[in-house]
Design a protein around this motif. Sequence first.
Motif, short mmCIF file in Angstrom:
data_model
loop_
_atom_site.label_atom_id
_atom_site.label_comp_id
_atom_site.label_asym_id
_atom_site.label_seq_id
_atom_site.Cartn_x
_atom_site.Cartn_y
_atom_site.Cartn_z
N ARG A 12 40.03 -44.73 127.32
CA ARG A 12 38.74 -44.10 127.85
C ARG A 12 38.85 -43.50 129.21
N ILE A 13 39.71 -44.36 130.05
CA ILE A 13 39.76 -44.07 131.45
C ILE A 13 40.76 -42.71 131.28
N MET A 14 41.85 -42.87 130.41
CA MET A 14 42.71 -41.67 130.38
C MET A 14 42.10 -40.43 129.97
N LYS A 15 41.07 -40.58 129.14
CA LYS A 15 40.30 -39.43 128.45
C LYS A 15 39.32 -39.03 129.65
N GLU A 16 38.99 -39.64 130.60
CA GLU A 16 37.87 -39.38 131.76
C GLU A 16 38.81 -38.58 132.60
N GLU A 17 39.98 -38.96 132.84
CA GLU A 17 40.91 -38.17 133.79
C GLU A 17 41.40 -36.97 133.13
N ARG A 18 41.62 -36.87 131.69
CA ARG A 18 41.89 -35.68 131.39
C ARG A 18 40.82 -34.58 131.33
N TRP A 19 39.59 -35.06 131.36
CA TRP A 19 38.39 -34.23 131.46
C TRP A 19 38.36 -33.74 132.68
N LYS A 20 38.62 -34.64 133.95
CA LYS A 20 38.78 -34.11 135.25
C LYS A 20 39.63 -32.85 135.53
N ARG A 21 40.74 -32.91 134.74
CA ARG A 21 41.84 -32.05 135.03
C ARG A 21 41.62 -30.76 133.96
N GLY A 22 40.51 -30.69 133.35
CA GLY A 22 40.17 -29.61 132.44
C GLY A 22 40.77 -29.79 131.20
N GLU A 23 41.52 -30.84 130.60
CA GLU A 23 42.54 -30.73 129.52
C GLU A 23 41.60 -31.01 128.39
N ASN A 24 40.10 -31.55 128.40
CA ASN A 24 39.46 -31.57 127.25
C ASN A 24 38.79 -30.33 126.70
N PHE A 25 39.03 -29.10 127.57
CA PHE A 25 38.25 -28.02 127.06
C PHE A 25 38.80 -27.70 125.66
N ASN A 26 37.72 -27.30 124.94
CA ASN A 26 38.04 -27.15 123.17
C ASN A 26 37.20 -25.79 123.13
N VAL A 27 38.00 -24.77 122.83
CA VAL A 27 37.36 -23.44 122.62
C VAL A 27 36.48 -23.40 121.15
N PHE A 28 37.11 -24.43 120.36
CA PHE A 28 36.80 -24.38 118.97
C PHE A 28 35.26 -24.99 119.12
N SER A 29 35.17 -26.19 119.86
CA SER A 29 33.89 -26.91 119.81
C SER A 29 32.81 -25.99 120.82
N VAL A 30 33.24 -25.40 121.71
CA VAL A 30 32.51 -24.42 122.40
C VAL A 30 31.84 -23.42 121.38
N LEU A 31 32.61 -22.86 120.66
CA LEU A 31 32.16 -21.88 119.53
C LEU A 31 31.38 -22.50 118.40
N ALA A 32 31.18 -23.68 118.36
CA ALA A 32 30.62 -24.57 117.23
C ALA A 32 31.54 -24.26 115.89
N LEU A 33 32.73 -24.30 116.19
CA LEU A 33 33.35 -23.97 114.83
C LEU A 33 34.32 -25.38 114.71
N SER A 34 34.13 -26.38 115.44
CA SER A 34 35.37 -27.46 115.42
C SER A 34 35.27 -28.18 114.05
N ARG A 35 34.23 -28.31 113.26
CA ARG A 35 34.30 -28.68 111.96
C ARG A 35 33.95 -27.73 110.77
N GLU A 78 34.82 -25.80 107.83
CA GLU A 78 36.03 -25.86 106.92
C GLU A 78 36.71 -24.32 106.77
N THR A 79 35.92 -23.39 106.60
CA THR A 79 36.10 -22.07 106.21
C THR A 79 36.60 -21.08 107.36
N ARG A 80 35.63 -21.00 108.09
CA ARG A 80 35.80 -20.12 109.52
C ARG A 80 36.93 -20.43 110.51
N LEU A 81 37.17 -21.96 110.41
CA LEU A 81 38.39 -22.29 111.34
C LEU A 81 39.37 -22.93 110.68
N HIS A 82 39.23 -23.86 109.80
CA HIS A 82 40.19 -24.80 109.34
C HIS A 82 41.30 -24.25 108.44
#
Length: 409
Positions: free
Chosen positions: A19-42, A44-48
Motif C-alpha cells: 500500500r505504501i508503494m502504491k501511495e509512492e507511485r501515486w505521488k510520482r504520477g505513476e497511477n495515471f490511468n487514461v482508460f479509467s479517466v475515460l470510463a473505459l477501464s472495464r 469489454e467491447t470498446r477497450l479490451h
Amino acid sequence: MEKLINLLNQIKSIVVQDRIMKEERWKRGENFNVFSVLALSRNETRLHSAFIAELLNPNGSHGLCNTFLENFITHLTPGFEFDTAHADVKVEVYIGPINKDSTRGGRIDILVTDNKNHAIIIENKIDASEQEGQLCRYNNYAKDMEFSDYRLLYLTLNGKDSETISDIEKTNYTSISYRENILSWLTSCIGIAACYPLIRETIRQYIFNLKEILNIMCTENENRVIKLATSKEYTESTLAILRNEMEIKREIRLHFIEELKRLAKQKGLDFTCDEGLIHFWDNQWIVFSQPSVSKKWNVYIGWNKHNKSDGVRYGISRQFTVDTQPIPADKLMQIPHVWTEAPQDEEYPCGWAYLRGKDGKTGNWWNWFDIATLEDMANGTMLHFIETEIIDKVIDGHLLKKVQEILPD
C-alpha cells in the motif's frame, strides 16, 4: 494457531508495504490511468476486445506486422498452425440471430482467421456473465464455416471455465485468463515494442489498467506472499485458510452489513436486512427507513433475482406492496430524478441505479464472492459510496419527505 497468526501478521506487513508503494507511485504520477479517466477501464467491447484485436492485427496501426499475433499463439495456443502473416482480425462479428434453442447466432467478440481456413475465436468476459449456449453457438459456427482447424478461447479475468463447456468439443476449447495468460503475453509484447516508445508505453498503461481491475500487488510483493504462504513452515496454515474460503467470505459480508447498520444509526435511520442476502437468495434487500417521515417509501439496496451481472440495485421504492398503482406523469415530474440509470416509475419514483463500483459506472460490486469486492467491503470503500451517493443524497435532499408529500399513503 500460533503459526497461523504469525503467517497472517507477516502477510499483513507485506500488504502494508504494498500500500505504501502504491501511495509512492501515486505521488510520482505513476497511477495515471487514461482508460479509467475515460470510463473505459472495464469496458469489454470498446477497450479490451478492441485493444487486444488491434495488437493481433498484422495490419494494425502499431506497424509491427504479425509479431504480436505470433507471440500470442506461442503463449496461448502453442502448437496451433496459423499463418500469422495473412491473418484477418475482426471484432463484434455478427453470426446471425440467436435461435430458439440457443444453438446458433450471436456476436463473436474477436475472430482471427488466416488464408488456410484456420480460425481463433475469442469470447471475452470482464464483468458480463456467459449467455445461454454462447460458446456452443460459436462452436457450431466454426463447424458451419468448415474451418480446417480452429481454437475457441474463453477469456475471463481469472480463467473461469465456461458454464456450457459440456456442450463443446474440448479439443478445440481452452479457458484463458487476463491474470495469467494475457498479462504474460502483454509483458512479452513490451519487449517486442522496446524500440517503439509510444506502443511500448501504451501497452504498459493497459497492463497497469488490468492490474488495477485484478487488484494485483506489485510483482515483488506478490511473490513474497506466495513464497511465504507456500513455505514448509506455513503450508498447513495456508491450506486451513483455503479450506474455509467460503466461510471467511461470508463473515466479511456479515461484518459489512454490521457497518451498514452502524451507518444507519449514525444517520438516524432504521435498518433491516434480509437474512438470505449473504447467500444470494432471490428477493433479498437491505432497507434504510425513516418511519417518522414515511411508512411506505424506503431506501432499498438489493435484488429481485441475482443474475450474476449487475444484479444489485438501489433507490427509493415501495417494494413488497401489492397495491402499486401507476403514478401520473405530472406527479413524477415533481419528484427529483436522482438515480438516472433507470427512468422514474411507480416502483422507483426517483429512478434507480446498479451498485457497480466506486465510480458508480464500472466495477463488479454485484459479485459478493469477488475478492476485489470483498476488499472494498472490508476497507470501507463500498460503505463510503453508499453513504455519500445514496444515504446522504436521500437525507440532504429530503427525498423521502418529498416523495411522501407527492405520493402519500
